[in-house]
Write a protein that holds these residues in place. Structure first.
Motif, PDB file in Angstrom:
ATOM      1  N   MET A 111      -2.500   5.452  -5.266  1.00  0.00           N
ATOM      2  CA  MET A 111      -3.507   5.256  -4.220  1.00  0.00           C
ATOM      3  C   MET A 111      -4.033   6.618  -3.793  1.00  0.00           C
ATOM      4  O   MET A 111      -3.249   7.547  -3.570  1.00  0.00           O
ATOM      5  CB  MET A 111      -2.922   4.515  -3.012  1.00  0.00           C
ATOM      6  N   ASP A 112      -5.328   6.704  -3.657  1.00  0.00           N
ATOM      7  CA  ASP A 112      -5.995   7.933  -3.228  1.00  0.00           C
ATOM      8  C   ASP A 112      -5.536   8.319  -1.824  1.00  0.00           C
ATOM      9  O   ASP A 112      -5.318   7.453  -0.967  1.00  0.00           O
ATOM     10  CB  ASP A 112      -7.509   7.675  -3.264  1.00  0.00           C
ATOM     11  N   ASP A 168       0.830  -1.207   0.000  1.00  0.00           N
ATOM     12  CA  ASP A 168       0.000   0.000   0.000  1.00  0.00           C
ATOM     13  C   ASP A 168       0.864   1.256   0.000  1.00  0.00           C
ATOM     14  O   ASP A 168       0.562   2.229  -0.688  1.00  0.00           O
ATOM     15  CB  ASP A 168      -0.938   0.021   1.208  1.00  0.00           C
ATOM     16  N   TYR A 222       0.913   4.234  -2.745  1.00  0.00           N
ATOM     17  CA  TYR A 222       0.712   5.631  -2.359  1.00  0.00           C
ATOM     18  C   TYR A 222       1.882   6.493  -2.827  1.00  0.00           C
ATOM     19  O   TYR A 222       1.692   7.563  -3.401  1.00  0.00           O
ATOM     20  CB  TYR A 222       0.545   5.727  -0.844  1.00  0.00           C
ATOM     21  N   ASN A 271      -7.162   9.652   0.704  1.00  0.00           N
ATOM     22  CA  ASN A 271      -8.074   9.225   1.769  1.00  0.00           C
ATOM     23  C   ASN A 271      -7.900   7.748   2.107  1.00  0.00           C
ATOM     24  O   ASN A 271      -7.934   7.366   3.280  1.00  0.00           O
ATOM     25  CB  ASN A 271      -9.522   9.511   1.384  1.00  0.00           C
ATOM     26  N   ILE A 272      -7.722   6.939   1.090  1.00  0.00           N
ATOM     27  CA  ILE A 272      -7.507   5.501   1.334  1.00  0.00           C
ATOM     28  C   ILE A 272      -6.191   5.313   2.076  1.00  0.00           C
ATOM     29  O   ILE A 272      -6.115   4.551   3.047  1.00  0.00           O
ATOM     30  CB  ILE A 272      -7.534   4.706   0.015  1.00  0.00           C
ATOM     31  N   TRP A 273      -5.149   6.016   1.615  1.00  0.00           N
ATOM     32  CA  TRP A 273      -3.853   5.898   2.294  1.00  0.00           C
ATOM     33  C   TRP A 273      -3.974   6.331   3.754  1.00  0.00           C
ATOM     34  O   TRP A 273      -3.452   5.644   4.635  1.00  0.00           O
ATOM     35  CB  TRP A 273      -2.776   6.729   1.597  1.00  0.00           C
ATOM     36  N   GLN A 274      -4.643   7.417   4.031  1.00  0.00           N
ATOM     37  CA  GLN A 274      -4.759   7.895   5.408  1.00  0.00           C
ATOM     38  C   GLN A 274      -5.484   6.885   6.294  1.00  0.00           C
ATOM     39  O   GLN A 274      -5.110   6.696   7.454  1.00  0.00           O
ATOM     40  CB  GLN A 274      -5.455   9.263   5.460  1.00  0.00           C
ATOM     41  N   SER A 275      -6.502   6.216   5.757  1.00  0.00           N
ATOM     42  CA  SER A 275      -7.205   5.208   6.563  1.00  0.00           C
ATOM     43  C   SER A 275      -6.304   3.993   6.801  1.00  0.00           C
ATOM     44  O   SER A 275      -6.283   3.442   7.900  1.00  0.00           O
ATOM     45  CB  SER A 275      -8.531   4.798   5.918  1.00  0.00           C
ATOM     46  N   ARG A 276      -5.545   3.596   5.788  1.00  0.00           N
ATOM     47  CA  ARG A 276      -4.605   2.470   5.960  1.00  0.00           C
ATOM     48  C   ARG A 276      -3.503   2.836   6.956  1.00  0.00           C
ATOM     49  O   ARG A 276      -3.135   2.038   7.815  1.00  0.00           O
ATOM     50  CB  ARG A 276      -3.978   2.084   4.612  1.00  0.00           C
TER      51      ARG A 276
END
Length: 164
Positions: A107-108, A98, A102, A110-115
């Protein structure tokens, strides 16, 4: 007399302009092709990483199915703990993939921040029991020698509970 706007004489006046426009078009198309090649290379790198992660995931699943803790055969873990231990190995491999996605812009945000929030929670070890904390610590120590150095640095910067 035919006074066409497209006569040879009138077009020759603009020949230098046409050449400049042609060169600009050629340069723009070369830049576009270069950007496409760069993106294709980045996608290929991520695909290779995904395939490696899949291979490791298969290895961890095989170990779990045989009640073996990956890289730690001498242990007193029950079935759940073997699963937990191996899952942590799998988690960090997937997280590294991931991070690569990123970092390469695939990778978006927002998705990276949640991961990344999940990574911080696991690395902090705040929510884990003492026994799980020691397993998390053991897995992370092993992963620091296996994972991308930039990724390891990012995760090492997360404060974590001392398990001793």
């Amino acid at each position: 007399m035919n006074k066409s706007i497209f006569s040879i004489n009138s077009l020759s006046k603009y020949s230098e302009l046409f050449q400049i426009v042609g060169v600009i078009g050629l340069i723009a198309s070369l830049i576009f092709v270069g950007m496409e090649l760069r993106q294709s290379q980045q996608i290929a790198l991520v695909e290779q990483q995904v395939e490696r992660t899949k291979a490791f995931t298969d290895l961890y699943n095989t170990a779990t199915n045989n009640n073996l803790a990956y890289l730690h055969p001498e242990n007193d873990y029950d079935k759940y703990e073997v699963f937990f231990y191996n899952f942590q190995h799998m988690f960090w491999n997937i997280s590294e993939t991931d991070y690569l996605k990123y970092r390469l812009g695939l990778m978006d945000e927002n998705i990276w921040q949640s991961r990344y929030a999940i990574m911080k929670r696991i690395k902090s070890r705040e929510e884990s029991t003492d026994r799980n904390c020691k397993m998390l610590e053991r897995v992370w120590e092993a992963k620091t020698r296996q994972l991308d150095k930039e990724f390891v640095k990012l995760i090492e910067d997360i404060p974590s509970r001392d398990c001793t």
